[in-house]
Design an enzyme around this catalytic site. Sequence first.
Site, PDB file in Angstrom:
ATOM      1  N   GLY A  11       0.829  -1.203   0.000  1.00 50.79           N
ATOM      2  CA  GLY A  11       0.000   0.000   0.000  1.00 50.79           C
ATOM      3  C   GLY A  11       0.859   1.247   0.000  1.00 50.79           C
ATOM      4  N   LYS A  45       0.180   6.883  -9.549  1.00 46.49           N
ATOM      5  CA  LYS A  45       0.762   5.869  -8.673  1.00 46.49           C
ATOM      6  C   LYS A  45       1.993   5.239  -9.312  1.00 46.49           C
ATOM      7  CE  LYS A  45      -3.300   4.734  -5.926  1.00 46.49           C
ATOM      8  NZ  LYS A  45      -4.187   3.661  -5.422  1.00 46.49           N
ATOM      9  N   LYS A 139     -10.622  -4.787  11.504  1.00 45.86           N
ATOM     10  CA  LYS A 139      -9.264  -4.750  12.053  1.00 45.86           C
ATOM     11  C   LYS A 139      -9.110  -5.761  13.189  1.00 45.86           C
ATOM     12  CE  LYS A 139      -8.032  -0.029  10.710  1.00 45.86           C
ATOM     13  NZ  LYS A 139      -7.675   1.340  11.145  1.00 45.86           N
TER      14      LYS A 139
END
Length: 262
Positions: A11, A45, A139
């Site tokens: 990421g 990106k 999470k």
Amino acid sequence: MGIKSKVLIIGGTGYIGKRLVKASLQQGHETYVLQRPEIGVDIEKIEMLFSFKMQGAHLVIGSFDDHRSLVEALKKVDVVICAISGVHIRSHQILLQLKLVDAIKEAGNIKRFLPSEFGTDPARMADAIEPGRVTFDDKMVVRKAIEDAGIPFTYVSANCFAGYMVGGLCQPGYILPSRESVTLFGDGNKQSIFVDEDDIAAYTIKTIDDPRTLNKTLYLRPPANILSQREVVELWENLIGKQLHKTSLSEQEFLNIMKGFS
């Protein structure tokens, strides 16, 4: 000082991820960035990845849809940090990390895994409401998988990202401050912790070779950054030399708004 760990950042082109890459390089770690085929033709990106390479990072191709590629990428490093998006209003990818957990188990060489967290500690958010609750629940699912697998970990909790919260005077949906008015939540005196995103990244990287943070949650709480919404507003008012018009949103009014998003 011992040999610094080799780090894989997943990421790395994201909001926190790009800062983690920068911090890792600045602190002298051999740094790898996962180049995911899903990036497609996102030119910004791609340019960012090439920029990382020019700064000394290694690009390694891998995908959550290709287990073998993840395993091979992990075998190159000692530590893996994941920073994929967990924001419920955008791309919500937290549970993809379960595939990463499986790859870490097979690779067998990872000394530390830092999953995508960085905000509020999900273990303290059992009473969170929708629509944001899904982020905390997911999470916790990832945490359980990590711990059940016996993978060494560090969880990083920095509470509120300053870039998202301070500029908009702690009003969700605002990034830049108004020069005219502000809505206070309740009396505006409840305090929160605001941490600069570059600082979050810098301290995250500092944890990876620190034995004190192994299998623990690291809380970033700079004392001077613990402020109420009203105090944040006052800082802005002092900067612009004028008072803002203030309205208040009650707890029930806020909850009613949240129900509309559920």
